[in-house]
Motif scaffolding. Structure first.
Motif: not given
Length: 321
Positions: A84-90, A226-232
């Motif tokens: 779930c974390m990796l999928g949305f992070g992708l 640094v910002f986390m971005g939508d990735t984070g």
């Protein structure tokens, strides 16, 4: 049973990984010119942040994954939480990459985002519904009651998962805001997973997330390096909502995640009201920008939002325990 030693080690490993890779990863982001582009119509004080490296969420995603790999048992719940974390992070990573490197300001197209999010949320909801006998029994906060939503579980959970992930994404707009709020929320779900749900895998994943976010704050607190971005932000949204889904406690999200909820609600209210009347209720949405426009310094907004989260998590303790 709360395993203090295991929790502490897990948090420390996750924290150390982020702090260790930060000094290596940040120069790489600068070298590849992964810099933030600040909107001209946003708060004017944010224009100085133009060019600050973004996509830093990769740092804590790596830390959480490695920590879970070594500390967790990697059974089904642990795996699903990570997916779930990796999928949305992708999804967030693709959005960031397209915006920055392909110079397409909107990133992924709306239908692409929705398609990815529906697929991930369906996977998580279907897994929980088919693997946990009491999955459709949702606990009602402040009571000992549960409500059985039956087959409606899957579409309702999909809506909650997508809504929560996007709410966390909207919260990421000030230095240290989303990461700090998520530290507190993750610590709450860590306690809940161990002491109420009896799910040590979710407890460990929550602890790893809290530790990684604390490490990230070393680089993301004001003034952010640094910002986390939508990735984070989308990865954190996926992590938080997986804690709730896997412990059948999604109705606690509006309480302990009140900041996420308020940020998303402010955008919905603003857009709806503006379309109907041509006027705005808030000076700017999401909510954190409204307070900035009222004259609050960025650091004050962040501190108050953290404090509200702490108070609501204490209320969440009474609601859950």
């Amino acid at each position: 049973m709360l395993d203090i030693k295991n929790i502490t080690i897990t948090m420390m490993i996750s924290f150390i990984i982020v702090v260790a890779i930060g000094p290596v990863f940040l120069p790489m982001l600068r070298r590849f010119k992964f810099g933030q582009t600040v909107r001209d119509d946003g708060p004017q004080s944010h224009l100085a942040k133009n060019g600050t490296p973004t996509m830093g969420g990769i740092m804590f995603i790596v830390a959480i994954f490695i920590t879970a790999l070594f500390r967790g048992r990697f059974d089904s719940d642990m795996m699903v939480g990570l997916i779930c974390m990796l999928g949305f992070g992708l999804v967030g990573f693709l959005d960031d990459f397209i915006k920055i490197k392909m110079k397409r300001s909107l990133g992924l197209r709306a239908w692409q985002k929705i398609a990815f999010q529906i697929a991930i949320s369906f996977y998580v909801a279907f897994y929980q519904y088919t693997s946990a006998a009491d999955a459709s029994q949702i606990m009602i906060p402040f009571t000992e009651m549960t409500i059985d939503i039956g087959i409606l579980y899957i579409p309702i959970m999909m809506f909650i998962i997508i809504g929560t992930v996007n709410a966390v994404n909207l919260t990421d707009g000030l230095d240290g805001l989303a990461s700090g709020v998520t530290v507190i929320v993750s610590l709450f779900f860590m306690l809940f997973a161990y002491m109420v749900a009896g799910n040590s895998d979710v407890g460990l994943l929550s602890a790893a997330t809290a530790g990684a976010c604390i490490g990230f704050l070393c680089f993301n607190s004001y003034p952010a390096k640094v910002f986390m971005g939508d990735t984070g932000s989308m990865a954190l949204g996926g992590a938080v909502v997986s804690f709730a889904v896997l412990t059948n406690s999604v109705l606690l999200i509006p309480i302990v995640g009140i900041i996420y909820f308020a940020e998303a609600l402010s955008v919905i209210i603003q857009v709806t009201y503006f379309r109907k009347t041509g006027k705005r209720i808030f000076k700017m949405a999401p909510l954190h920008h409204h307070f900035e426009q009222c004259g609050w310094p960025e650091t004050r907004v962040v501190f108050v939002f953290w404090a509200v989260t702490v108070v609501m998590c204490w209320i969440g303790v009474f609601a859950a325990f």
